[in-house]
Design a protein around this motif. Structure first.
Motif, PDB file in Angstrom:
ATOM      1  N   LYS A 121     -69.253  42.415 -32.145  1.00 26.96           N
ATOM      2  CA  LYS A 121     -70.222  41.551 -31.457  1.00 26.96           C
ATOM      3  C   LYS A 121     -69.941  40.105 -31.867  1.00 26.96           C
ATOM      4  CE  LYS A 121     -74.734  40.884 -32.597  1.00 26.96           C
ATOM      5  NZ  LYS A 121     -75.155  39.474 -32.482  1.00 26.96           N
ATOM      6  N   VAL A 144     -80.660  45.272 -24.528  1.00 24.11           N
ATOM      7  CA  VAL A 144     -80.649  45.245 -25.990  1.00 24.11           C
ATOM      8  C   VAL A 144     -82.078  45.572 -26.408  1.00 24.11           C
ATOM      9  CG1 VAL A 144     -80.233  43.839 -28.049  1.00 24.11           C
ATOM     10  CG2 VAL A 144     -79.067  43.272 -25.920  1.00 24.11           C
ATOM     11  N   VAL A 165     -78.345  49.062 -26.258  1.00 27.61           N
ATOM     12  CA  VAL A 165     -77.535  48.501 -27.339  1.00 27.61           C
ATOM     13  C   VAL A 165     -78.541  48.127 -28.418  1.00 27.61           C
ATOM     14  CG1 VAL A 165     -75.953  46.645 -27.979  1.00 27.61           C
ATOM     15  CG2 VAL A 165     -75.812  47.680 -25.695  1.00 27.61           C
ATOM     16  N   TYR A 220     -75.155  52.371 -27.893  1.00 29.84           N
ATOM     17  CA  TYR A 220     -74.345  51.647 -28.885  1.00 29.84           C
ATOM     18  C   TYR A 220     -75.271  51.197 -30.010  1.00 29.84           C
ATOM     19  CZ  TYR A 220     -71.119  50.893 -24.941  1.00 29.84           C
ATOM     20  OH  TYR A 220     -70.277  51.051 -23.870  1.00 29.84           O
ATOM     21  N   GLY A 277     -71.202  36.391 -31.429  1.00 27.56           N
ATOM     22  CA  GLY A 277     -72.428  35.690 -31.041  1.00 27.56           C
ATOM     23  C   GLY A 277     -72.235  34.194 -30.891  1.00 27.56           C
ATOM     24  N   ILE A 317     -70.894  49.014 -32.967  1.00 27.85           N
ATOM     25  CA  ILE A 317     -70.474  47.624 -32.757  1.00 27.85           C
ATOM     26  C   ILE A 317     -70.772  46.838 -34.034  1.00 27.85           C
ATOM     27  CG2 ILE A 317     -70.782  45.552 -31.342  1.00 27.85           C
ATOM     28  CD1 ILE A 317     -71.730  47.318 -29.045  1.00 27.85           C
ATOM     29  N   ASP A 368     -72.264  38.225 -27.166  1.00 27.23           N
ATOM     30  CA  ASP A 368     -73.724  38.116 -27.243  1.00 27.23           C
ATOM     31  C   ASP A 368     -74.144  36.653 -27.105  1.00 27.23           C
ATOM     32  OD1 ASP A 368     -76.404  38.668 -27.836  1.00 27.23           O
ATOM     33  OD2 ASP A 368     -76.069  38.692 -30.000  1.00 27.23           O
ATOM     34  N   VAL A 408     -75.611  48.347 -33.062  1.00 27.76           N
ATOM     35  CA  VAL A 408     -75.043  47.089 -33.553  1.00 27.76           C
ATOM     36  C   VAL A 408     -75.358  47.007 -35.040  1.00 27.76           C
ATOM     37  CG1 VAL A 408     -75.151  44.574 -33.420  1.00 27.76           C
ATOM     38  CG2 VAL A 408     -75.399  45.935 -31.336  1.00 27.76           C
ATOM     39  N   ASN A 423     -74.246  39.568 -22.139  1.00 28.96           N
ATOM     40  CA  ASN A 423     -75.682  39.681 -21.876  1.00 28.96           C
ATOM     41  C   ASN A 423     -76.340  38.389 -21.385  1.00 28.96           C
ATOM     42  OD1 ASN A 423     -75.656  38.289 -24.279  1.00 28.96           O
ATOM     43  ND2 ASN A 423     -76.858  39.749 -25.437  1.00 28.96           N
ATOM     44  N   PHE A 463     -68.379  42.749 -27.522  1.00 30.00           N
ATOM     45  CA  PHE A 463     -69.706  42.507 -26.946  1.00 30.00           C
ATOM     46  C   PHE A 463     -69.964  41.016 -27.169  1.00 30.00           C
ATOM     47  CE2 PHE A 463     -74.517  43.012 -28.166  1.00 30.00           C
ATOM     48  CZ  PHE A 463     -74.895  42.280 -27.049  1.00 30.00           C
ATOM     49  N   ALA A 503     -71.584  43.575 -35.940  1.00 30.45           N
ATOM     50  CA  ALA A 503     -72.085  42.215 -35.667  1.00 30.45           C
ATOM     51  C   ALA A 503     -71.320  41.239 -36.552  1.00 30.45           C
ATOM     52  CB  ALA A 503     -73.581  42.143 -35.962  1.00 30.45           C
TER      53      ALA A 503
END
Ligand code: C5P
Length: 229
Positions: free
Chosen positions: A32, A157, A174, A204, A34, A6, A59, A206, A85, A57, A8
Motif C-alpha cells: 500500500k 475500505v 480492504v 484483503y 499512501g 497488503i 491509497d 492491510v 481509491n 494498492f 502498508a
C-alpha cells in the motif's frame, strides 16, 4: 483477484522503503503506497515497484469535483495498479467519474476502484457534531458502500468488523486495523487478527506496524499470509 495481505508502506521516502523491501526479494508482496511517500517520490516510485513484481494498492483517497477526479484518475490509470481509491463522500457522480477516468487505459480498466466510507478517525460524536450527520456510523458506512456499488466501484475500505455487511452487498473489502493476538494495538481501536479477518470475510487485509515494526518483518508477513490466505 483473491485474498491477499497488503503491507502498508508508511515510510517517509524511497530509500527507507527499498531498505525495508530488501529481505522480501522473490516474495513480490502487495504494497500500500499512501499520500506521504507518493507526494515525495511521485508516480515513478510506483512504476519501479511494479517493475520489481510488486502489486500496488495506491491509497490516495481522491475527493474533488467529478471533472477533476476523472482527470486525476486518468493520469493514475496508466500506472496499472491493482487497487486505487477515492472518498465515497464525494458522491455517486464523483465515483462514476473516478471509474471513467481509470477506464481511460487498458491497464487502468483492470484496476479495482474502492471507496473510503468513513475514516476510522471519525467517531460517532465527530460524525454528529462536526459533520452534522445524525445517523449511526454503521448505517452511514452501509449507505456509502451502496453508493459505491451504484457508481460501479468494486469495493470499500472498512474495518474487518464491517466485512460481513460488505460481503453481503457483493463488494470486496480492504481492511486495515490488523493485529496479531500477541501484538500491540498501537492507536487502532476496532482491530482483528488475520485469522479473525479471514473468518469475517475480508478480501484483503492491510497490515502496517505488525509487519513493518516487527523484529523479523518477513516472518511477520509470512505469519499473516499463513493465518489469512
Ligand atoms: O500500522 P497499521 O497496521 O495500523 O497501519 C494501517 C494502515 O492502514 C495505515 O497506513 C493507515 O493509514 C491505514 N488505514 C487505517 N484505517 C483506515 C484507512 C486506512 O488504518 N480506515
Amino acid at each position: 483477484m483473491g485474498k491477499d495481505v497488503i503491507i502498508a508502506c508508511d515510510f517517509k521516502n524511497k530509500e527507507e522503503l527499498l531498505n525495508f523491501l530488501k529481505p522480501f526479494q522473490g516474495l513480490n508482496p502487495f504494497l500500500k503506497i499512501g499520500m506521504e511517500i507518493f507526494y515525495k517520490e511521485g508516480p515513478q516510485l510506483v512504476r519501479e515497484l511494479k517493475e520489481q513484481g510488486c502489486k500496488i494498492f495506491l491509497d490516495l483517497k481522491l475527493h474533488d469535483i467529478p471533472n477533476t477526479v476523472e482527470k486525476a484518475m486518468r493520469n493514475l490509470s496508466e500506472l496499472g495498479v491493482e487497487i486505487v481509491n477515492c472518498h465515497a463522500a464525494g458522491g455517486i457522480e464523483m465515483m462514476k467519474a473516478a471509474r471513467r477516468g481509470l477506464d481511460a487505459t487498458e491497464q487502468g480498466k483492470k484496476s479495482e476502484l474502492i471507496a473510503v466510507t468513513q475514516l476510522t478517525s471519525i467517531s460517532q460524536e465527530k460524525l454528529e457534531k462536526e459533520l452534522l450527520i445524525e445517523k449511526p456510523l454503521p448505517e452511514v458506512v452501509k449507505t456509502y458502500a451502496l453508493n459505491a456499488k451504484a457508481a460501479g466501484l468494486q469495493g470499500v475500505v472498512c474495518s474487518p468488523l464491517e466485512a460481513p455487511i460488505i460481503k453481503e452487498l457483493g463488494l470486496i473489502s480492504v481492511t486495515p486495523g490488523i493485529r496479531f493476538a500477541d501484538g500491540s494495538k498501537d492507536d487502532q481501536v476496532r482491530i482483528a487478527t488475520p485469522d479473525y479477518a479471514k473468518e469475517l470475510g475480508s478480501t484483503y487485509i492491510v497490515v502496517g506496524r505488525a509487519i513493518t515494526g516487527a523484529t523479523d518483518p518477513v516472518a511477520a508477513y509470512k505469519r499473516c499470509v499463513k493465518e489469512f490466505c
